[in-house]
Design an enzyme around this catalytic site. Structure first.
Site, PDB file in Angstrom:
ATOM      1  N   ASP A  44       0.801  -1.219   0.000  1.00  0.00           N
ATOM      2  CA  ASP A  44       0.000   0.000   0.000  1.00  0.00           C
ATOM      3  C   ASP A  44       0.839   1.277   0.000  1.00  0.00           C
ATOM      4  O   ASP A  44       0.567   2.202  -0.750  1.00  0.00           O
ATOM      5  CB  ASP A  44      -0.909  -0.013   1.235  1.00  0.00           C
ATOM      6  CG  ASP A  44      -1.703   1.257   1.375  1.00  0.00           C
ATOM      7  OD1 ASP A  44      -2.507   1.539   0.472  1.00  0.00           O
ATOM      8  OD2 ASP A  44      -1.514   1.979   2.371  1.00  0.00           O
ATOM      9  N   ASP A  84       4.723   0.672   4.088  1.00  0.00           N
ATOM     10  CA  ASP A  84       4.654  -0.552   4.877  1.00  0.00           C
ATOM     11  C   ASP A  84       4.493  -1.734   3.929  1.00  0.00           C
ATOM     12  O   ASP A  84       4.702  -1.625   2.729  1.00  0.00           O
ATOM     13  CB  ASP A  84       3.488  -0.475   5.874  1.00  0.00           C
ATOM     14  CG  ASP A  84       2.154  -0.154   5.191  1.00  0.00           C
ATOM     15  OD1 ASP A  84       2.074  -0.268   3.946  1.00  0.00           O
ATOM     16  OD2 ASP A  84       1.185   0.200   5.893  1.00  0.00           O
ATOM     17  N   TYR A 129      -7.078   2.820   9.505  1.00  0.00           N
ATOM     18  CA  TYR A 129      -6.232   2.936   8.319  1.00  0.00           C
ATOM     19  C   TYR A 129      -7.002   3.418   7.098  1.00  0.00           C
ATOM     20  O   TYR A 129      -6.664   4.446   6.516  1.00  0.00           O
ATOM     21  CB  TYR A 129      -5.549   1.588   8.061  1.00  0.00           C
ATOM     22  CG  TYR A 129      -4.791   1.120   9.276  1.00  0.00           C
ATOM     23  CD1 TYR A 129      -3.556   1.656   9.594  1.00  0.00           C
ATOM     24  CD2 TYR A 129      -5.351   0.194  10.170  1.00  0.00           C
ATOM     25  CE1 TYR A 129      -2.872   1.275  10.741  1.00  0.00           C
ATOM     26  CE2 TYR A 129      -4.678  -0.202  11.311  1.00  0.00           C
ATOM     27  CZ  TYR A 129      -3.446   0.343  11.599  1.00  0.00           C
ATOM     28  OH  TYR A 129      -2.776  -0.036  12.737  1.00  0.00           O
ATOM     29  N   GLU A 155       5.294   9.922   3.458  1.00  0.00           N
ATOM     30  CA  GLU A 155       5.052   8.527   3.095  1.00  0.00           C
ATOM     31  C   GLU A 155       4.362   8.475   1.733  1.00  0.00           C
ATOM     32  O   GLU A 155       3.327   9.104   1.534  1.00  0.00           O
ATOM     33  CB  GLU A 155       4.191   7.813   4.134  1.00  0.00           C
ATOM     34  CG  GLU A 155       4.001   6.333   3.804  1.00  0.00           C
ATOM     35  CD  GLU A 155       3.336   5.552   4.933  1.00  0.00           C
ATOM     36  OE1 GLU A 155       3.405   4.305   4.906  1.00  0.00           O
ATOM     37  OE2 GLU A 155       2.754   6.179   5.840  1.00  0.00           O
TER      38      GLU A 155
END
Length: 524
Positions: A104, A107, A255, A497
């Protein structure tokens, strides 16, 4: 006396100049106002792909590489020296092969909801801009990346009313900092089914597979047929067993919490109509489901969670190119709302949204702030091309007219911001330009290939002040705060990220800007 006379003459001329300047400014503003209040003529229809805009071609090639970095499973023709095979046993506990798909973000989770959105955006991009992508040798990489995801999604749907929507445990995954090739932790599977429904994720997966069936129809008809079969089944499951997947599986709320499923049902039905031309799917979005979920007249932001703006633009395509009666009042409501979305994006529009950075980025959320401007710019570019191809001269924003060129100008502004035309002079596309983030929040990029660290001791690489040893070329990071600031530290997951779906949106936007070209009147 002579001096006084001279001074009076100077003052007189100065006043004349001031008056002339004022008249000039008034004329300028009147002309500018008329440009937006008088009806413009339709621009010529673009032909085949024209001259290449090199900076967008270069950026597109770079952006495409992030999909290679995010691939799980047994890699084929791998050209990323610091990546290798990983997650080969994913799905084995249920005797399904879920080894493919893409991680994704930074991670090693496989979240089905945003992954399916990534596939839908990639499919839409290829369908609209495949000729532009081919002109710069990026069509084949896009097809390969799309198929890597759709192979996974098909395997994640082993029966009519079962869909695996997650591989891995986020708590366990986020308790480790390791290369994906070194993962040894348990990777449990999460599914939605008739007892634990997930209309949102099932419908998004249906949209992904339906749109991809169009992409592969001419090159691999058997695969296309299989994708469409799964899309039909998933849509039926999503529609008949309604519910939020994040209510059925509360752990995902941290999430990828879903805020609704009606938008995904309309999105999936719209794609299924394009893929099948079956009247039932068209009537689905025109009837009571449209009344309940379409939120006509209220512009929204396109994202992995909310597809309404995408639905409105996609259904406008039908209106623009006449595959249905354009006098259809409900179809017109979708188009009117799509135009309201466009009006909200244009800075000079009376209905423009006002949340923008000082240097021009549309700004909605401090977490992953680039998602919304990239998604909005992609929709603006697509809508602009629909207007050009159909010779639609303008849209009206509260009485002021704007042209396809205005929409494209907005899309270019957001793309250029991404590529470094901002106050920070920072390219938020890793690998593009001379100044881009060096410390992105990404496990694989931050750990040397030669490292022997594992789950726990690998956190030394998270806290290291050294630049990432591996460049995650093509990563689109989260982006700046509203004040334009950006902090390039590895612990700054809010801004630094990357996500796979951000890359899909960037690929779509850049593909639309590589060159000018008309869009196809029909996907099929």
């Amino acid at each position: 006396m002579g001096e006084k006379k001279s001074g009076g003459g100077f003052c007189g001329w100065f006043l004349v100049l001031v008056v002339l300047a004022a008249i000039g400014l008034a004329v300028f503003f009147v002309v500018k106002q008329k440009m937006h209040s008088s009806e413009p003529a339709a621009a010529p229809v673009p032909g085949p792909p024209g001259a290449i805009t090199q900076k967008y071609a270069d950026a597109l090639k770079i952006a495409m590489q992030f999909f290679e970095i995010q691939k799980a499973g047994k890699l084929e023709n791998n050209e990323i020296p610091w990546r290798g095979d990983s997650a080969l046993e994913d799905g084995s506990e249920a005797k399904v092969d879920l080894s493919k798909g893409m991680y994704d973000a930074g991670d090693h989770m496989k979240f089905g909801f945003p992954m399916a959105f990534t596939a839908t955006v990639l499919s839409w991009t290829i369908l609209e801009y495949g000729d532009q992508m081919k002109a710069v040798d990026q069509l084949d990489p896009a097809l390969d990346s799309l198929r890597w995801i759709t192979d996974y999604l098909v395997n994640a749907h082993p029966s009519d009313s079962v869909l695996y929507i997650q591989v891995g445990d986020p708590k366990t995954d986020h308790s480790c900092w390791e290369r994906p090739e070194k993962m040894a932790e348990s990777r449990p599977l999460i599914q939605v089914n008739t007892s634990a429904p997930g209309s949102d994720v099932a419908a998004e997966t249906a949209a992904a597979l339906a749109s991809a069936s169009l992409v592969f129809r001419s090159s691999d008809s058997a695969y296309s047929t299989s994708l469409l079969k799964h899309a039909r089944q998933l849509f039926s499951f999503a529609d008949h067993y309604r519910g939020y997947y994040s209510n059925s599986i509360p752990d995902v709320q941290t999430y990828y919490n879903s805020t609704g499923y009606g938008d995904e049902l309309l999105w999936a039905a719209s794609w299924l109509f394009h893929a099948t031309k079956e009247e039932s799917y068209f009537q689905y979005v025109m009837g009571k489901n449209g009344e309940e979920f379409a939120n006509w007249g209220s512009p929204t932001w396109f994202s992995w969670d909310n597809k309404l703006a995408g639905v409105q633009v996609l259904l406008s395509r039908i209106s623009f190119f006449g595959s249905k009666d354009t006098s259809n009042g409900i179809l017109q409501k979708y188009r009117d709302t799509a135009e309201a979305v466009m009006c909200g994006l244009l800075p000079a529009s009376p209905t423009a949204m006002h949340s923008r950075t000082k240097d021009g980025l549309t700004w909605i959320s401090q977490w992953n702030s680039l998602q919304h401007p990239l998604a909005s710019a992609l929709l603006a570019s697509i809508y602009s091309d629909y207007m050009l191809t159909s010779q639609t001269a303008k849209i009206s924003c509260d009485g002021r007219y704007f042209t396809p060129k205005d929409l494209r100008k907005f899309a270019i502004s957001q793309a250029d911001y991404l590529l470094g035309k901002n106050a920070m002079k920072m390219s938020y596309l890793v690998g593009y330009g001379e100044n881009y983030p060096q410390n992105i929040h990404h496990r694989g990029a931050s750990i040397p290939v030669s490292s022997t660290t594992g789950c726990k001791d690998g956190f030394m690489w998270l806290t290291s002040t050294e630049a990432n040893p591996n460049v995650a070329t093509g990563a689109v990071v989260g982006g700046p705060f509203l004040n334009g600031s950006f902090i390039d530290t590895r612990n700054n997951s809010m801004q630094n990220e990357p996500t796979t779906y951000n890359s899909a949106l960037a690929v779509g936007l850049l593909s639309s800007l590589v060159t000018t070209s008309s869009v196809a009147h029909s996907f099929s």
